[in-house]
Design an enzyme around this catalytic site. Structure first.
Site: not given
Ligand code: NCD
Length: 310
Positions: A59-60, A88, A109, A137
């Protein structure tokens, strides 16, 4: 009121004033209307945004990639780390430093706690934290408050239960601060092993948050307007054994909702594993897929703001 988001890094859930949070939500709402009207938006035309995900994401990553293109910008994506120079032995810091020279903004991320803070120091361009380890987040929490406002009609004066892995779940670490800012009561319902880290609970309380901690999920549901469920964050456990002890220790199903609070709004950042039974999905209060959809508008707003184009 004048806001200045241009050039700003988006790192933590505790970095915003309440007025800024409202401005971000209002901007997202305008983007939602513009997208739904069929407008071809060109606010960020000519800009290039990188998405660097050193950890799995659906999703992100995809909502950022959609948002980037929907504001009229172009995107480059690191892709799978196994086919980039990561394989590498390049450090993520070097990858970031290089990409920073190509683009106008970066979404990153990384599994390491605090990596977003370090990344923001390295990058000259705005750095948006798409999740740094178990820490923060913020863009998820922003889309969460946008969703709460849409689902409940307003935000503030409500009671929200956080149910699940509050120890490793970074989304609730950010969202807790927003709830405190809007004067929402919080109930932290989790197995003992997965309690909200004490430093966060302490910090929230010192800012005036009204927090109750419990393991009585049913009572928490009865008292709440909304429940925010998180999955057990398997990848962050020190060993498989401790994960297995926690796995399946809380499950929200339709029967439980109907018996405790049939009108409750249910949110989840997704992905879901087994903590919300699929028979909950058709309840009117099940908002988690609408929540995921809202992420695109919210991320459009952030991109427009940090690039200074809106
Ligand atoms: C979350 C995350 O990555 O922290 N997911 C997201 O970004 N929607 C929650 C999760 O992974 O459980």
């Amino acid at each position: 009121m004048e806001f200045n988001f241009k050039g700003r890094d988006i790192i933590n859930g505790y970095d915003f004033t309440t007025q800024e949070l409202c401005h971000i939500m209002d901007t997202a709402m305008i983007y939602e209307k513009r997208v739904k009207s069929g407008e071809a938006i060109k606010d960020c035309e000519g800009m290039l945004v990188a998405t660097l995900f050193f950890e799995p994401s659906t999703r992100t990553r995809l909502s950022f990639n959609s948002a980037i293109q929907r504001v009229g910008a172009s995107t480059i994506d690191l892709g799978n780390a196994s086919v980039s120079s990561q394989a590498k032995g390049e450090t993520w810091q070097d990858t970031l430093r290089t990409v920073d020279g190509y683009v106008d903004a970066i979404v990153m991320r990384h599994p390491q706690d605090g990596s977003a803070i370090e990344a923001a120091e390295i990058a000259q361009h705005p750095l948006i934290n798409g999740g740094d380890g178990k820490r923060q987040h913020p863009t998820q929490a922003l889309l969460d408050i946008y969703t709460i406002r849409k689902e409940l009609g307003h935000i503030g004066g409500q009671t929200i239960t956080f149910l699940g892995d509050l120890k490793y779940g970074r989304t609730v670490h950010s969202l807790g601060y927003f709830m405190q800012q809007f004067g929402n009561k919080m109930i932290f319902a989790s197995p003992d092993e997965l309690k909200m880290p004490e430093d966060i609970t302490k910090d929230l309380r010192s800012k005036g948050a009204d927090i109750t901690e419990t393991s009585d999920v049913r009572e928490a549901l009865r008292q709440s307007d909304l429940v925010y469920v998180t999955r057990v964050q398997r990848e962050r456990f020190p060993d498989e054994e401790s994960y297995l002890r926690c796995k399946g220790s809380y499950i929200l199903d339709r029967k439980m909702v109907m018996e405790t609070n049939p009108n409750i709004t249910i949110m989840h950042p997704l992905p879901r594993v087994d903590e919300i039974a699929t028979d909950v999905d058709t309840l009117p209060g099940a908002a988690y897929f609408r929540q995921a959809h809202n992420g695109m508008y919210l991320r459009m707003a952030l991109l427009g703001l940090v690039t200074g184009r809106i």
